[in-house]
Every structure is written in structure tokens, then in C-alpha cells.
Scaffold this motif. Structure first.
Motif, PDB file in Angstrom:
ATOM      1  N   GLY A  17       0.731  -1.136   0.089  1.00 13.64           N
ATOM      2  CA  GLY A  17      -0.091   0.028   0.024  1.00 13.64           C
ATOM      3  C   GLY A  17       0.737   1.376   0.085  1.00 13.64           C
ATOM      4  N   GLY A  18       2.175   1.127   0.433  1.00  8.67           N
ATOM      5  CA  GLY A  18       2.949   2.178   0.473  1.00  8.67           C
ATOM      6  C   GLY A  18       2.999   2.906  -1.059  1.00  8.67           C
ATOM      7  N   PRO A  19       2.955   4.126  -0.822  1.00  8.18           N
ATOM      8  CA  PRO A  19       2.672   4.938  -2.128  1.00  8.18           C
ATOM      9  C   PRO A  19       4.057   4.884  -3.173  1.00  8.18           C
ATOM     10  N   ALA A  20       5.186   4.765  -2.652  1.00  7.41           N
ATOM     11  CA  ALA A  20       6.201   4.731  -3.681  1.00  7.41           C
ATOM     12  C   ALA A  20       6.091   3.387  -4.272  1.00  7.41           C
ATOM     13  N   VAL A  24       5.468   2.861  -8.408  1.00  8.20           N
ATOM     14  CA  VAL A  24       6.618   2.238  -9.172  1.00  8.20           C
ATOM     15  C   VAL A  24       6.055   1.111  -9.965  1.00  8.20           C
ATOM     16  N   LEU A  25       5.137   0.620  -9.404  1.00  8.34           N
ATOM     17  CA  LEU A  25       4.249  -0.715 -10.153  1.00  8.34           C
ATOM     18  C   LEU A  25       3.599  -0.245 -11.192  1.00  8.34           C
ATOM     19  N   ILE A  26       2.797   0.997 -10.927  1.00  6.74           N
ATOM     20  CA  ILE A  26       1.737   1.438 -12.131  1.00  6.74           C
ATOM     21  C   ILE A  26       2.826   2.174 -13.257  1.00  6.74           C
ATOM     22  N   ALA A  27       4.199   2.510 -12.874  1.00  4.39           N
ATOM     23  CA  ALA A  27       4.688   3.152 -14.082  1.00  4.39           C
ATOM     24  C   ALA A  27       5.311   1.888 -14.793  1.00  4.39           C
ATOM     25  N   LEU A  28       5.849   0.731 -14.106  1.00  6.31           N
ATOM     26  CA  LEU A  28       6.202  -0.364 -14.802  1.00  6.31           C
ATOM     27  C   LEU A  28       5.072  -0.746 -15.860  1.00  6.31           C
ATOM     28  N   VAL A  29       3.952  -0.850 -15.534  1.00  5.12           N
ATOM     29  CA  VAL A  29       2.932  -1.339 -16.471  1.00  5.12           C
ATOM     30  C   VAL A  29       2.621  -0.430 -17.548  1.00  5.12           C
TER      31      VAL A  29
END
Lengths: 256, 654
Positions: A17-20, A24-29
Motif C-alpha cells: 500500500g505504500g505510495p512509492a 513504481v508498479l503503475i509506472a512499470l505497467v
């Protein structure tokens, strides 16, 4: 057991849940999706953007190539390799096609066809209208080889048969050339399929049957669009004047 | 003096053309050059004759250009090679920008105004080759001889026999000490001249012996010169009686030459200084005299010259340069040089020869590929080996693609329409399988030889065949054909083909004239309406002149539609000889302007070679005619056609 897992899941959820980490996950996707889209688009764009100029030796392919691209008359010799250039189809549309001029000599033509056939969006088959009567068998044989090629049958690029050298008085008309070619291809169908098979078992004629069985061969039976057009790369006014390429250019606009 | 000079791209656009002396247009000869040399991979040497012109050409593989110069065959212009090189360099440098543009647009849109530069280069080349004005002879006062005193010119005996011999260019000298030297050196000079003039490769045993003998003498001459000369002198003094001359009964002192001129002191004449130089000069000029050391140094000198000449940046040897070159090769801006390609080409040539390609053809092929690749810029991450292999593969496929159409059925249909029979003649040496492949008939389970021949294939396609037995020599030839005919008729009875016999044998027994039988067979076929006539001739060796004449007569008189040469796939270097001699015989004995040569090749016994398929390459390279049929003999469908790609793949397989 559920109790044992729960604290672990809680810990995980807290971590994820941590924002960082989430960002990062969203950026990768996002990157992955962009990459896939880019690949897809480029694949679509680079495949099949070529217009091939085929024909026998001395049909006028290289001169046609030069005229389309630069508008000027150039002296030409027998081509040994291919030449390619980007051709702007018309002034208002911004689509470009790559014109590829392949050598027509017997020992080279099939090699180069192999190399470029997958990228072909359209094929211009240039025929020497003056020497056609003499060369009809060779023309038909090359055309047959192009038409039964498996890649060509699968992609079905638009085919234009350009009857070149119309500036000479003895040139045959497009209609006559069409009739003669249909008759010749009709005979070739039979003889080629009866030819002895090659050493490793792959037949020369291919299992592909040209046109419909039983009926006489007709260009309308082919899976691709075939058109006949008359043109003259040299131009009726000699070397200084303009070439007579209207039909060809219009067709290129349509195809691009 | 030049007829024309053209520069065109490999894609076919003429970039610049110079029409010299009222010559005809350049296109036809250049097209002939392209078709016969470049496309048939005969690009080994760079000159070509077409009718009355000699064409010299140069390829630029980096920018894909071809430079061709044409001049009259009867002229021998010495400056042409240099001119082409200079023009190449200048043109390339001047228009580098246009060439480096991607695609052909640079070539299309650029104007190549090269005329002034070309005229300048032409003038320079012509001037450099002009013969210099003959030098005026020196007067006697100017010459060195007038400055010498008479005494200096008297040569003393012991010291200078060697130089004297050289100076006199082996004119027989009567001195004993030098005779021993003179004889082998004279003989070796003569021998060396002969060997230099003749074939360089043939070093017969005698010549090797001569060379060794000469070396031996030379070595001992140097050592034993001083010791030998006084010895024969001593002997002479014993046996010789002082001669009494009528004139000149001068005292013995003057006539005594035994004193070695150790007083080579103040009066030492200029002759002493000059002689060694002159001797050395002579040494270099004499063509026959090749001493061991000099031979090597000459080679080295040549190598140095060769390395300095090309202006291309040579690959730097040495630690840092080598690494840099390797990096450059990886990145892909390295251009191929001859030195890089040579080891790879050697290996490929040996590989081809191991695959049964004739030796001279393998050599010519590799030469042609080298010419095509010289100067080419390699792509990224491609090695020299892969580039050369790729080029060789393309060349081989090119050779195997037929130059003319090969469709027997189509031509038979044509002849059918004109109501005349289609005549096919089979020729070849003994025992290659002419009659077998011609007449073999189908699937008799009990028989030894199964499989289809050419007549079976034709009958299956609905054509009636007349077999003409023109092999009137070999015992049992006619019977063999008769048996096959009977079997063919059993397989395809007349009832199933509308009442006409599909195959018939025309024979006149043994010992008759083959050409006559062939002519009768053709007229019989025309009368009876047969579609195809297959003429089977007797096997004959290519060196047998009367039989070759007879074959040529048969072909010239009957004018068959197709002349097929039957060759077996096992043949190696013999293929070249066979085909060349057959073609020559056909050409020599034909009356027509364009003689009928071999039109196609039938390759038999293909199942006996697994992947040593080089014979196919040799045969098509020599004749540039296609392989029409391949006889395999083991599987059901025996008659095959050649698949170029498969054959090349088998050839290139390690």
C-alpha cells in the motif's frame, strides 16, 4: 491457519500500500503497455509498405523508377541489384511508399523476389509492349512464378500490369496483352503442374492452383486485384518531354 | 582513343557517360558485359571482348558503382588500368555526399558533371604513357671510356673472371677457371629464360636439377674462386710450351698474366670502382639469373610495392591497431580487403573442391566473389566468413538459375500446334545412362530397374513418343529399347489413349549411319503424327574426333529442337573437359551462322552422391545452360527437376 496467514497478509498489504511502491508498479505497467503498443504500431507500419517493380529484362523498370522519383529521363543499364527510394504518392496526402526496383535478369529475379516479397504492399509488373509478341512465354512464366508464390498468395498485394513503351507505334494494347497472358497462363497451369517434382519433394508448381479448375484462366479469378494500364516511361515527346505515367500514378495513389 | 567511358550504379542508373571518338552507343556492349561476365560469375579478370571492342571494368562495392571503359580491340592502350583507378578515386571523392544518402534518391537527383575532371585525368594518363624521345647517343668524348687509360683496361686474370663473364654476357671465355662457372651459369640462364617464358608452374625434374646444380656451383665458385684460378694456371704452366708468335715476340713478362694484381694501388683505375656496379646492374637485368637470396628480396620488394600502392586505408598491424580494427569490425564500418578475404576464400575453395566441383571452376568462382566483395562495407556484427559465405551462396544460386526457359511440355504443345514433331537428341560419353533414362518404363515390381524415364513422363502427359534408335554401335542397344517400348505399351495400351499407340520404336538395325536413321525417323513421325521424337545416340568419348564429327553432323543435319547432354553426377573435373569438347565439336562442324550447341543437361545417377553435388555447378557454369532433368533411380518418381536452393544448401553444408 487463517490466523497465521492474516498477519502476513496484513504486512504485505501495508507494504504494497505504500505510495512509492504503488507508483513504481503503475509506472512499470505503463511502460510495458507503451512498449507493446509501439511494437505493434511499428510492426504494422514497416510491414508491407513497399511497391515492387518487377518485369523481364529491358522492360523499362529502372527508367520508370527514375521517372517516378525525379521526373527526369536517365540513361539506364541492366540492373544488377535492387534500388529503393521513398516515393511521395501525391501532394496532398502525406503517405509515402517505398518504391523498389528489382533486377529483371533471369538469374537474379527470383532471388530478389524472395527477399522483398514479404514487404510488398503492391506489385507493378512492367511489360514491354513492343517485344511482347516475341516474349509472351517468358513474360507469362515469370508472372506465373510470382502468382503461385505462397507469400504472394497469402498477402494478396494489388497487382498492376503496366504495359510500357506505348510511345512506339508497334506497341500492343493493354487489352491484347491481357488476353494473350490469360491464354498463356492457362496453358502454363497444366504444364507446370505436370512438370517433374524437384529433388526434395517440393513441387515446382506448388499445390496452389491458379484460378478455378475446369474454367479457363481469368485474371478475375485471382485473390488479388489486378489492373492493366498503359504507360510510357520515355514519353511521346522523346527524352526531354514528360513521361506518360498518369494511369500508373493514379493507381499508386489508390494503393498507398 | 577511347570509344567510351561509363559510370553507372549497380541498380542500373547511368551516372555519367563519355562518348569518345565517333563510337557507337555504349549501352549494347556494356549490357553484354554485364550479362556474360558479372552475372555469370566470371568476374575473375577484368577485361572482356565484345565484337570489335575491348571492355575493361572496375567494381566499387562500397558505393555499388561500376566503371567501364571501352576501346578498340586492335589497340593496346597501356594507360587504361591506371586511368580507371584514378577516375574511380576522383569520382568517389567528389560525389561522396550523393552516395552516402540512403536510397537511390542521391543518385537520381545528383548531377554528375565530371567531364572536366575526366578530360584532365585522360590527358595525364595519355602523357604518362607516351614514349619518351629516344635518347641521343653520347659522343666519344663524353663517354667514360675515353677517360680511362689503356693500362687500366687490361684485366688481370685471377681477380675478375666473374665480372668479366658477366660483362661479356656469357660469351664463351677460354679461361679454365671461368669455364666451369660459365657453363652451368650459361645453361641455367638459358634454362631460366625458357622457364620464365614458358609455363611458370612446370618445374620439370631437369630444371630442378639444373637449378640445384647451378646453386651448388655458385656456392663453390665463391669459395673456390681464388683457389681454383691459380690451380689451373699451375697446370697450364706445366703442360704449355711457350708459344712463338711471328709478331709480338715480346718478353715473357708482359705476357705473363699469373701475377695477381695486388698492386691495386694508386693506379687503381676507375674500372675497379665501376665494375662492381656494372656487374650488379647486369645481375639485376639478366632475366635468367635468379640466385636464392635475390629471389627472396625481389619478392619482398614486390610485396612492399603492392602494399603501398592501394590508397585504401590498409589494416594497421600491431597491438593497438589490431584492437582498434577489431572494434571497428564490430561496429560495422570496416571495409573488406583482399587480405581479409583470402584465407576464407581458400577454405571455401577447398570445400567446394571436396564437394566435387571442378578445380578450375572453383578457382574462378572464388575470384569472382572476391572481386564482388572487395571494398564492401560490412554490416554490424557480421564476420568476414559470414559475408563471404553469403556472397558465395548467392553466386551459386545465381549460376544454377536457368538462363533460358526450361519447359519441355510447353514447347511440345507448341510444336503440336504447328503439326510437327518435337525432336530431342541425347548425347554424352559412354555409360552415363542415356538409353536408360530415355526409355525406362514404370513400375514393374519384378524387374530390377524401376522408375520412370523421360518417355514415360511424356506419355503420362498425353504425348505420343517415337524412339529413334540411332545407337547403331553398342550391342544390345536396339533390343534394350525394344524391351522398354514393349513394356511402355503394356502400361499405356492404345485403348486407353483413343486408339493410337503411345510409343513406338524406329530402328534400322546395327552398323548404319545414325544421321540417316534420325532423318528418316523424323519424317516418319511427321507422317504418322507423333508428338515427340527421342533420338538416342551412341556414347562417345570427347576426344574421339571422328565420332564427334559424326555426332555434330547428326545434329546439324536434323536440327533438333532440344539437344540434351547427359552427364553423370559422379564426374568431377572431367565434366569441364567433356562439355567444352562437345560444344566445340558441335560449333566447329555446323554450317549455320549460329550453331546449335548443347541446350540443356540431364544429370543422372544422382542418388550415388549424397551431398557431393558439385558436378551440377561445374556443368552449368561451363555451358550456362540449365539442368533439365535429374535422374535418381531409386525412388518411385525417378525423374526430377533441380531445386537450386536445395543443391546450394547441400554444397555449403560443412
Amino acid at each position: 491457519m487463517a490466523g497465521g496467514l492474516e498477519p502476513h497478509l496484513e504486512a504485505l498489504r501495508r507494504e504494497l500500500g505504500g505510495p512509492a511502491v504503488l507508483s513504481v508498479l503503475i509506472a512499470l505497467v505503463a511502460v510495458a503497455i507503451t512498449f507493446l503498443i509501439w511494437r505493434f504500431v511499428q510492426g504494422r507500419r514497416s510491414s508491407r509498405k513497399a511497391v515492387l517493380l518487377l518485369g523481364l529484362c529491358d522492360a523499362g523498370k529502372t527508367l520508370l523508377f527514375a521517372r517516378l522519383l525525379s521526373g527526369r529521363y536517365r540513361d539506364t543499364q541492366t540492373s544488377i541489384t535492387d534500388s529503393s527510394a521513398v516515393y511521395r504518392v501525391s501532394r496532398d496526402k502525406s503517405t509515402n511508399v517505398t518504391l523498389i526496383d528489382l533486377p529483371g535478369h533471369e538469374s537474379l529475379r527470383l532471388q530478389f523476389l524472395e527477399r522483398f516479397k514479404a514487404a510488398a504492399r503492391a506489385i507493378v509488373f512492367v511489360v514491354d509492349s513492343v517485344a511482347f509478341q516475341r516474349e509472351v512465354k517468358d513474360v507469362a512464366e515469370f508472372l506465373y512464378q510470382v502468382l503461385v508464390d505462397s507469400t504472394v498468395l497469402r498477402n494478396a498485394p494489388a497487382l498492376l500490369i503496366a504495359c510500357n513503351k506505348q510511345d512506339v507505334t508497334m506497341a500492343k494494347s493493354a487489352k491484347l496483352i491481357q488476353q494473350q497472358l490469360e491464354k498463356e497462363l492457362n496453358t502454363l497451369r497444366v504444364t507446370r503442374s505436370a512438370a517433374p517434382t524437384s529433388l526434395d519433394g517440393s513441387a515446382t508448381g506448388g499445390p496452389a492452383q491458379l484460378g478455378k479448375k475446369g474454367k479457363d484462366f481469368d485474371f478475375s479469378q485471382l485473390p488479388m486485384k489486378v489492373e492493366f494500364v498503359e504507360c510510357s516511361a520515355r514519353g511521346s515527346k522523346g527524352e526531354e518531354g514528360e513521361a506518360d505515367l498518369e494511369g500508373l500514378e493514379k493507381w499508386l495513389v489508390k494503393v498507398a | 582513343m577511347l570509344d567510351f567511358f561509363t559510370i553507372f550504379s549497380k541498380g542500373g542508373l547511368v551516372l555519367w557517360c563519355f562518348q569518345g571518338v565517333r563510337g557507337p552507343a555504349a549501352t549494347a556492349p556494356v549490357n553484354a558485359l554485364i550479362r556474360s561476365v558479372l552475372l555469370q560469375e566470371r568476374g575473375g579478370n577484368n577485361s572482356f571482348t565484345h565484337e570489335a571492342l575491348t571492355l575493361k571494368y572496375k567494381l566499387d562495392n562500397q558505393f555499388e558503382l561500376v566503371f567501364v571503359v571501352g576501346f578498340q580491340k586492335i589497340l593496346t592502350l597501356t594507360y587504361v588500368d591506371k586511368l580507371i583507378d584514378d577516375v574511380h578515386k576522383e569520382f568517389r571523392d567528389k560525389y561522396r555526399n550523393e552516395f552516402q544518402q540512403k536510397g537511390a534518391l542521391g543518385l537520381l537527383n545528383g548531377t554528375f558533371d565530371f567531364k572536366d575532371d575526366f578530360m584532365r585525368l585522360l590527358r595525364e594518363a595519355e602523357e604518362s604513357s607516351k614514349v619518351r624521345a629516344p635518347t641521343v647517343m653520347k659522343t666519344f668524348e663524353q663517354s667514360l671510356k675515353s677517360q680511362k687509360t689503356v693500362k687500366c683496361m687490361i684485366e688481370t686474370r685471377g681477380e675478375k673472371p666473374k665480372e668479366k663473364v658477366k660483362n661479356k654476357k656469357n660469351k664463351g671465355s677460354k679461361k679454365d677457371g671461368t669455364e666451369g662457372v660459365a657453363a652451368p651459369s650459361k645453361a641455367s640462364a638459358g634454362d631460366k629464360q625458357l622457364s620464365a617464358a614458358g609455363d611458370k608452374e612446370e618445374l620439370t625434374k631437369d630444371e630442378i636439377l639444373q637449378k640445384n646444380r647451378e646453386e651448388f656451383f655458385r656456392r663453390h665458385m665463391k669459395a673456390g674462386e681464388k683457389s681454383r684460378s691459380p690451380k689451373p694456371d699451375a697446370q697450364k704452366e706445366k703442360g704449355k710450351k711457350p708459344r712463338v708468335w711471328d709478331l709480338g715476340n715480346s718478353n715473357a713478362k708482359v705476357l705473363d698474366y699469373s701475377n695477381s694484381a695486388t698492386n691495386g694501388s694508386a693506379e687503381a683505375c676507375p674500372v675497379e670502382e665501376f665494375d662492381p656496379d656494372m656487374a650488379l646492374g647486369d645481375k639485376n637485368r639478366e632475366p635468367g639469373r635468379l640466385y636464392d637470396l635475390e629471389y627472396e628480396s625481389d619478392d619482398e620488394a614486390e610485396e612492399e610495392k603492392v602494399v603501398q600502392n592501394p590508397s585504401k586505408p590498409s589494416v594497421k598491424k600491431g597491438g593497438l591497431g589490431g584492437m582498434f580494427g577489431m572494434l571497428k569490425g564490430l561496429v560495422g564500418s570496416k571495409s573488406l580487403t583482399r587480405e581479409d578475404m583470402d584465407p576464407v576464400l581458400e577454405k571455401m575453395k577447398d570445400h567446394l573442391i571436396a564437394k566435387n566441383v571442378a578445380a578450375e571452376i572453383a578457382v574462378q568462382l572464388c575470384e569472382s566473389v572476391a572481386k564482388k566483395l572487395e571494398g564492401k562495407v560490412m554490416g554490424t556484427f557480421t564476420t568476414v566468413t559470414s559475408t563471404v559465405k553469403q556472397a558465395l551462396q548467392e553466386a551459386l544460386v545465381q549460376i544454377l538459375q536457368p538462363q533460358r526457359r526450361v519447359d519441355v511440355l510447353r514447347d511440345v504443345m507448341d510444336a503440336q500446334r504447328h503439326r510437327r514433331p518435337y525432336v530431342v537428341t541425347f548425347c554424352g560419353v559412354n555409360g552415363v545412362g542415356k538409353s536408360t533414362n530415355l526409355a525406362k518404363a514404370g513400375q514393374d515390381p519384378g524387374s530390377q530397374d524401376r522408375g520412370d524415364g523421360i518417355s514415360f513422363w511424356l506419355i503420362e502427359n498425353g504425348f505420343s513418343v517415337l524412339i529413334a534408335a540411332c545407337d547403331t554401335f553398342r550391342a544390345g542397344a536396339v533390343e534394350q529399347l525394344r524391351t522398354h517400348t514393349r513394356r511402355l505399351n503394356a502400361l499405356h495400351p492404345p485403348e486407353s489413349h483413343g486408339g493410337r499407340t503411345m510409343v513406338q520404336l524406329y530402328e534400322k538395325g546395327y552398323g548404319k549411319d545414325a544421321a540417316g536413321i534420325a532423318m528418316e525417323a523424323i519424317s516418319y513421325a511427321r507422317n504418322q503424327g507423333f508428338d515427340v521424337v527421342l533420338v538416342d545416340t551412341a556414347g562417345r568419348m570427347q576426344d574421339n574426333a571422328p565420332l564427334m564429327t559424326a555426332l555434330a553432323k547428326l545434329i546439324a543435319v536434323n536440327a533438333p529442337d532440344l539437344v540434351l547432354f547427359v552427364g553423370e553426377a559422379l564426374v568431377g573435373n572431367e565434366a569441364v573437359d567433356q562439355l567444352v569438347k562437345f560444344n566445340k565439336a558441335l560449333a566447329d562442324h555446323s554450317m549455320a551462322q549460329t550453331p546449335r550447341l548443347i541446350d540443356g543437361i540431364v544429370l543422372t545417377k544422382f542418388d550415388t552422391i549424397d551431398d557431393k553435388v558439385g558436378a551440377a555447378i561445374s556443368m552449368t557454369y561451363i555451358t550456362s545452360k540449365p539442368i533439365v532433368f535429374v535422374g535418381t533411380g531409386q525412388t518411385y518418381c525417378d525423374l526430377r527437376s533441380l531445386n537450386a536452393k536445395a543443391v546450394v544448401a547441400a554444397l555449403m553444408k560443412a
